[in-house]
Design a protein around this motif. Structure first.
Motif, PDB file in Angstrom:
ATOM      1  N   PRO A 246       8.216  -1.605  -1.217  1.00  0.00           N
ATOM      2  CA  PRO A 246       7.558  -1.362   0.270  1.00  0.00           C
ATOM      3  C   PRO A 246       6.947  -1.246   0.594  1.00  0.00           C
ATOM      4  O   PRO A 246       5.999  -2.342   1.419  1.00  0.00           O
ATOM      5  CB  PRO A 246       8.777  -1.368   0.870  1.00  0.00           C
ATOM      6  N   VAL A 247       6.683   0.024   0.114  1.00  0.00           N
ATOM      7  CA  VAL A 247       4.771   0.689   1.067  1.00  0.00           C
ATOM      8  C   VAL A 247       3.255  -0.600   0.237  1.00  0.00           C
ATOM      9  O   VAL A 247       2.700  -1.065   0.763  1.00  0.00           O
ATOM     10  CB  VAL A 247       4.532   2.464   0.480  1.00  0.00           C
ATOM     11  N   LEU A 248       3.507  -0.679  -0.682  1.00  0.00           N
ATOM     12  CA  LEU A 248       2.603  -1.495  -1.399  1.00  0.00           C
ATOM     13  C   LEU A 248       2.175  -2.795  -0.785  1.00  0.00           C
ATOM     14  O   LEU A 248       1.838  -3.170  -0.301  1.00  0.00           O
ATOM     15  CB  LEU A 248       3.100  -2.169  -3.131  1.00  0.00           C
ATOM     16  N   GLN A 249       3.902  -3.408  -0.624  1.00  0.00           N
ATOM     17  CA  GLN A 249       3.996  -4.884   0.005  1.00  0.00           C
ATOM     18  C   GLN A 249       2.936  -5.019   1.580  1.00  0.00           C
ATOM     19  O   GLN A 249       2.405  -5.617   2.220  1.00  0.00           O
ATOM     20  CB  GLN A 249       5.185  -5.816   0.267  1.00  0.00           C
ATOM     21  N   GLN A 250       3.697  -3.749   1.892  1.00  0.00           N
ATOM     22  CA  GLN A 250       3.215  -3.728   3.875  1.00  0.00           C
ATOM     23  C   GLN A 250       1.492  -3.110   3.288  1.00  0.00           C
ATOM     24  O   GLN A 250       1.172  -4.521   4.358  1.00  0.00           O
ATOM     25  CB  GLN A 250       3.761  -2.370   4.033  1.00  0.00           C
ATOM     26  N   VAL A 251       1.275  -2.254   2.841  1.00  0.00           N
ATOM     27  CA  VAL A 251      -0.297  -2.283   3.204  1.00  0.00           C
ATOM     28  C   VAL A 251      -1.178  -3.536   2.149  1.00  0.00           C
ATOM     29  O   VAL A 251      -1.914  -3.850   3.196  1.00  0.00           O
ATOM     30  CB  VAL A 251      -0.943  -0.563   2.037  1.00  0.00           C
ATOM     31  N   ALA A 252      -0.802  -4.304   1.428  1.00  0.00           N
ATOM     32  CA  ALA A 252      -1.264  -5.429   0.911  1.00  0.00           C
ATOM     33  C   ALA A 252      -1.075  -6.418   2.219  1.00  0.00           C
ATOM     34  O   ALA A 252      -2.013  -7.233   2.334  1.00  0.00           O
ATOM     35  CB  ALA A 252      -0.386  -6.380   0.087  1.00  0.00           C
TER      36      ALA A 252
END
Length: 266
Positions: A246-252
């Motif tokens: 979820p962190v990766l997806q939000q930063v992307a």
């Protein structure tokens, strides 16, 4: 004899967005050429853009004179060498823009964060922020790898048509970096199906034994780009993955918005 004023010339006509219409059209033609593999005929450009042939011919003549397009012996038009310099500079700048977002990934996941692009048939790393752990992963910026053994490669190819993926793999081959590397086109296409279903890609000891990488694409990026974290398999566990994705997806998503507005704000 009447003279033409700047307001009536094609080069000065305003578009609906308030910009210069001929510039918008020229860049649109360059993007259409890129989407068509880099080489097209005038009739193809006319059919896809809806512009009349005389307008396209005039725009292409200007682009040829500037070095951004060249005319082939077969009379078709190809992207020109001056675009390479622009592309290289833009890639470096894209990596610079991404660094604050990669730093956030490191802060929130504890692992090394990377940004990579698909350049031709290869993956090229354009930015990295290292983990603060003493045991951490390191990939040199500018390094090129084949996509079949990397998380970023899977993420970047996940929505590419299967026949194009097979053609790419036939050109690059599928050498085994480790015993876990996927080495068949069918196996790789199955992995891409998993990426589409799950919303993220994983390299599980496939590029280097003992290393796991999780990657996602940057939605609506002006060029195919992905961000990832990589770390020792002992830290990038299944439980850690549930927290990291979820962190990766939000930063992307945030990086995508920043790129759409011509760069992030601090």
């Amino acid at each position: 004899m009447p003279t033409s004023s700047a307001s009536t010339t094609d080069s000065a006509k305003s578009s609906a967005s308030g910009g210069v219409q001929s510039l918008e059209r020229a860049f649109d033609l360059l993007e259409r050429m890129a989407d068509s593999g880099g080489e097209v005929g005038l009739s193809e450009l006319s059919a896809s853009s809806g512009l009349p042939l005389p307008t396209i011919h005039r725009l292409m003549r200007t682009l040829v004179a500037c070095g951004y397009v060249r005319q082939q012996p077969n009379r078709r038009y190809a992207l020109g060498p001056r675009l390479i310099r622009l592309g290289e500079s833009a890639s470096r700048l894209l990596g610079t823009w991404a660094r604050p977002y990669l730093a956030r990934l490191v802060d929130e996941t504890g692992e090394t964060a990377n940004m990579a692009l698909l350049d031709g048939d290869e993956i090229v790393y354009v930015a990295q922020v290292p983990s603060k752990h003493s045991m951490r992963m390191f990939t040199e910026v500018g390094r090129r790898v084949l996509p079949h053994s990397t998380g970023v490669g899977k993420a970047l190819l996940a929505h590419t048509p299967a026949d194009e993926v097979r053609a790419l793999l036939s050109r690059t081959g599928m050498p085994a970096a480790t015993e876990k590397t996927i080495t068949t086109p069918d196996g790789f296409l199955a992995a891409l199906e998993d990426v589409r279903r799950l919303g993220y890609a994983m390299d599980d000891n496939e590029q280097e034994i003992g290393v796991r990488c999780i990657a996602v694409t940057i939605p609506d990026s002006p060029t195919s780009a992905a961000i990832s974290i990589s770390g020792p398999a002992g830290r990038v566990t299944e439980a850690a993955k549930e927290r990291i994705v979820p962190v990766l997806q939000q930063v992307a998503k945030e990086l995508s918005q920043a790129l759409a507005s011509s760069g992030p704000t601090s």
